[in-house]
Design an enzyme around this catalytic site. Structure first.
Site, mmCIF file in Angstrom:
data_model
loop_
_atom_site.group_PDB
_atom_site.id
_atom_site.type_symbol
_atom_site.label_atom_id
_atom_site.label_comp_id
_atom_site.label_asym_id
_atom_site.label_seq_id
_atom_site.Cartn_x
_atom_site.Cartn_y
_atom_site.Cartn_z
ATOM 1 C CD GLU A 39 -37.822 -33.025 33.654
ATOM 2 O OE1 GLU A 39 -37.578 -32.637 32.963
ATOM 3 O OE2 GLU A 39 -38.863 -33.369 34.706
ATOM 4 N NE ARG A 264 -38.617 -33.294 21.157
ATOM 5 C CZ ARG A 264 -38.378 -33.115 22.102
ATOM 6 N NH1 ARG A 264 -37.976 -31.901 22.857
ATOM 7 N NH2 ARG A 264 -38.511 -34.367 23.090
ATOM 8 C CE LYS A 274 -37.871 -37.031 29.249
ATOM 9 N NZ LYS A 274 -37.019 -36.519 29.916
HETATM 10 P P1 ATP Z 1 -39.707 -35.442 26.567
HETATM 11 O O1 ATP Z 1 -40.187 -33.809 26.482
HETATM 12 O O2 ATP Z 1 -40.259 -36.240 25.848
HETATM 13 O O3 ATP Z 1 -39.948 -35.584 28.738
HETATM 14 P P2 ATP Z 1 -37.584 -33.610 26.820
HETATM 15 O O4 ATP Z 1 -36.565 -32.690 25.610
HETATM 16 O O5 ATP Z 1 -37.757 -33.424 27.834
HETATM 17 O O6 ATP Z 1 -38.192 -35.022 26.644
HETATM 18 P P3 ATP Z 1 -34.489 -34.385 28.381
HETATM 19 O O7 ATP Z 1 -34.575 -35.382 28.701
HETATM 20 O O8 ATP Z 1 -34.726 -32.837 29.322
HETATM 21 O O9 ATP Z 1 -35.869 -34.650 28.071
HETATM 22 O O10 ATP Z 1 -33.912 -34.818 27.036
HETATM 23 C C1 ATP Z 1 -32.526 -34.347 27.661
HETATM 24 C C2 ATP Z 1 -31.439 -33.723 26.376
HETATM 25 O O11 ATP Z 1 -32.123 -34.389 24.801
HETATM 26 C C3 ATP Z 1 -32.269 -32.119 26.175
HETATM 27 O O12 ATP Z 1 -31.778 -31.084 25.756
HETATM 28 C C4 ATP Z 1 -33.316 -32.603 24.627
HETATM 29 O O13 ATP Z 1 -33.291 -31.759 24.228
HETATM 30 C C5 ATP Z 1 -32.567 -34.104 23.699
HETATM 31 N N1 ATP Z 1 -34.004 -34.619 23.528
HETATM 32 C C6 ATP Z 1 -34.658 -35.117 23.615
HETATM 33 N N2 ATP Z 1 -35.500 -35.577 22.724
HETATM 34 C C7 ATP Z 1 -34.992 -35.486 21.956
HETATM 35 C C8 ATP Z 1 -35.795 -36.062 20.817
HETATM 36 N N3 ATP Z 1 -36.115 -36.398 20.286
HETATM 37 N N4 ATP Z 1 -34.642 -34.917 19.311
HETATM 38 C C9 ATP Z 1 -33.455 -34.923 20.164
HETATM 39 N N5 ATP Z 1 -33.159 -34.978 20.920
HETATM 40 C C10 ATP Z 1 -33.823 -34.624 21.687
HETATM 41 MG MG MG Z 2 -36.606 -31.601 29.123
#
Ligand code: ATP
Ligand code: MG
Length: 566
Positions: A39, A264, A274
């Site tokens: 995102e 994760r 984030k």
């Molecule tokens: P946040 O909750 O911090 O906003 P997010 O998961 O919403 O993080 P995205 O931009 O949606 O962030 O993530 C893109 C991809 O990266 C998704 O498939 C997500 O599952 C993966 N991802 C995000 N954070 C992690 C992590 N700590 N470990 C492994 N994969 C991750």
């Molecule tokens: Mg997300």
């Protein structure tokens, strides 16, 4: 416990096993097609690297493809700046989506049509409950939800209202489009989840074309379907969303990718949400998204981490079905391991102490040969100047040395790396403070290169820089950004746990002259001090270096701790 595999090879994991199985049974006609779906609401961090390496890595291993898709359904938080940094970071990590760059917002029209299709099939309805009421009606884990009074609107009325939602007739939050599933489902995600919300917000790509936006759950699976993704790999928190993912593609009768969830990445002394990273930037606890203390890819790149080190780390930690916290030291181990092989070794003095070699001819400068990397002979040698006045590290001298201190002291002889043996003959001190200002030494001409013809030994070798040729530099030393292993404790403002000593600026370091004009992001090992990386703040007059990691490898300690806790 992660293995410490040193090479960047694929290790077996359960996601990979599923793919191998699907290839055997011909489930997707031998295709492997994954996607990385960020995102664009922040910078990528080391957790994303795990997902990137997994998605791009598996596609590459099985001759498949991996798309980059921006999941841009939240116009209020998304920005083009983030889109650009994300693309740059993925390329830097060493992955390529070729011509497969997609945006969920490209599918808004198709998603709208699918919503209409579900309305016509009596699988979706326009609901006038407020967000708060929707929450109240949803029930809890132990109590079923209540059906919305708007649930049984006619198809005609729903079509009409949904069209008017799109046309902008209603204010934000006045209505939603919801799917009609089961308010008594044990899975809360299946209790008539919202599909569309009204939001009069400017979108970074579609501008003001839309004032209704699809929810993540109504977008993600269908986007996967449009792109004919085979394995939709995401993190564990989406496990409970999988029934809904499946429900939408089944109700719509479209191509059905399979969602697979993995753990994760979490690291000690680190926050990876984030929202929290944005807080650090906005409240100026750090200098920006690319501050070398940040776990963002931009930050750790600036810190001096290499893509190879990060990829090796991601391969080695593998994937599993349970979330845990890994030691930050493990990531450091991989950067040390990589830089040990590739970073040229140089000499730099962080806190200079002047040394005058009294018996060395005044005005003379000689060049001494120094080895660039003892691990790799092909990196060759270089010449470093030696002269009568040098700098050594303040902490390499003690006027009154304790027992285990073998470095320089009055009357004691040490080796100058690649140079000569010197013996300390005098100490000049500030009369008032007692501070040591300068040392006087004699050198032994016969020990050039570092060995005595008479076979006498010294207990210590110290690094040095010739004063006249030295380059002045700023060096930034880093410690953990947080003062405790888990700064994510519930109910506490996480910024309370910031480590006030996470940055130490050394303003007047002295570098050997080969470091003048070092290109930003170039890597070095400063002998005995650690791995360092030239910072983009460097100027022609004054280079700036970040310490990537100290030399000592913590891995042995980590493994011991892991073993002890077994
Ligand atoms: P946040 O909750 O911090 O906003 P997010 O998961 O919403 O993080 P995205 O931009 O949606 O962030 O993530 C893109 C991809 O990266 C998704 O498939 C997500 O599952 C993966 N991802 C995000 N954070 C992690 C992590 N700590 N470990 C492994 N994969 C991750
Ligand atoms: Mg997300």
């Amino acid at each position: 416990m992660a293995s410490t595999t040193t090479s960047e090879t694929t290790t077996s994991n359960f996601v990979r096993d599923i793919i191998i199985d699907d290839l055997k049974t011909g489930k997707y006609q031998g295709r492997v097609h994954t996607r990385f779906p960020p995102e664009p609401n922040g910078y990528l961090h080391i957790g994303h690297a795990k997902s990137i390496c997994l998605n791009f890595g598996l596609a590459a291993e099985f001759g498949g493809q991996c798309n980059l898709r921006f999941d841009d359904t939240n116009p209020e938080k998304e920005e083009t700046e983030y889109v650009e940094s994300i693309m740059e970071n993925i390329r830097w990590l060493g992955f390529d989506w070729e011509d497969r760059l997609y945006y969920a917002s490209d599918y808004f029209e198709q998603l709208y049509k699918w919503a209409v299709q579900l309305i016509k099939a009596s699988k979706a309805y326009v609901c006038d409950l407020s967000a708060e009421e929707v929450r109240q009606y949803r029930g809890t884990l132990t109590e079923p939800g209540k059906e919305s009074p708007y649930r049984n609107r006619s198809v005609e009325e729903n079509l009409n209202l949904f069209e008017r939602m799109r046309a902008g007739e209603f204010p934000d939050g006045a209505r939603t489009l919801r799917s009609k599933i089961d308010m008594a489902s044990p899975n809360l995600n299946m209790r008539d989840p919202v599909m569309y919300r009204i939001l009069h917000a400017e979108h970074h790509r579609t501008g003001d074309k839309w004032c209704i936006y699809p929810m993540y759950d109504f977008t993600h699976g269908q986007s996967d379907s449009i792109e004919r993704i085979t394995h939709s790999i995401c993190t564990l928190e989406f496990e409970d969303h999988r029934p809904l993912y499946d429900w939408y593609v089944e109700q719509l009768g479209i191509y059905h990718p399979q969602q697979i969830e993995f753990d994760r990445l979490n690291l000690t002394y680190t926050v990876l949400s984030k929202r929290k990273l944005l807080t650090l930037v906005q409240e100026r606890h750090v200098r920006g998204w690319d501050d070398p203390r940040m776990p963002t890819l931009a930050g750790i790149r600036r810190r001096g981490y290499t893509p190879e080190a990060i990829r090796n780390f991601c391969t080695s930690i593998g994937v599993s079905k349970t979330n845990g916290i890994l030691e930050l030291g493990l990531l450091e181990h991989f950067v040390r391991e990589d830089l040990n092989k590739r970073a040229p070794r140089v000499m730099a003095v962080l806190r200079p102490l002047r040394v005058v070699i009294d018996n060395y001819p005044e005005g003379q400068v000689e060049m001494l040969e120094a080895i660039n990397n003892p691990e790799d002979a092909s990196m060759g040698t270089r010449q470093v100047p030696f002269s009568r006045v040098l700098y050594i590290e303040q902490e390499d001298f003690r006027e009154d040395p304790p027992k285990q201190f073998f470095r320089l002291a009055p009357g004691r002889e040490v080796r100058l790396r690649y140079g000569y043996f010197i013996t300390c003959t005098g100490v000049v001190k500030d009369e008032k403070t007692g501070e040591v200002l300068e040392l006087h030494c004699n050198y032994d001409r016969a020990t050039r290169g570092g060995n005595a013809p008479d076979g006498r030994k010294v207990k210590s070798t110290i690094h040095w820089v010739s004063a006249a040729q030295a380059v002045d530099a700023e060096v930034r030393l880093y410690d953990y950004l947080f003062d405790r292993p888990n700064p994510n404790e519930e109910g506490v403002v996480f910024t309370k746990f910031l480590n006030p000593k996470s940055l130490e600026v050394v303003p007047n370091a002295k570098l050997e002259p080969s470091l003048a004009g070092a290109a930003p992001f170039s890597h070095y090992q400063f002998e005995r001090l650690g791995y360092f990386c030239a910072d983009p703040d460097s100027t022609a007059a004054k280079p700036v270096f970040n310490r990537t990691a100290a030399l000592r490898d913590q891995l042995a300690k980590i493994e011991k701790r892991a073993k002890d806790s077994e």
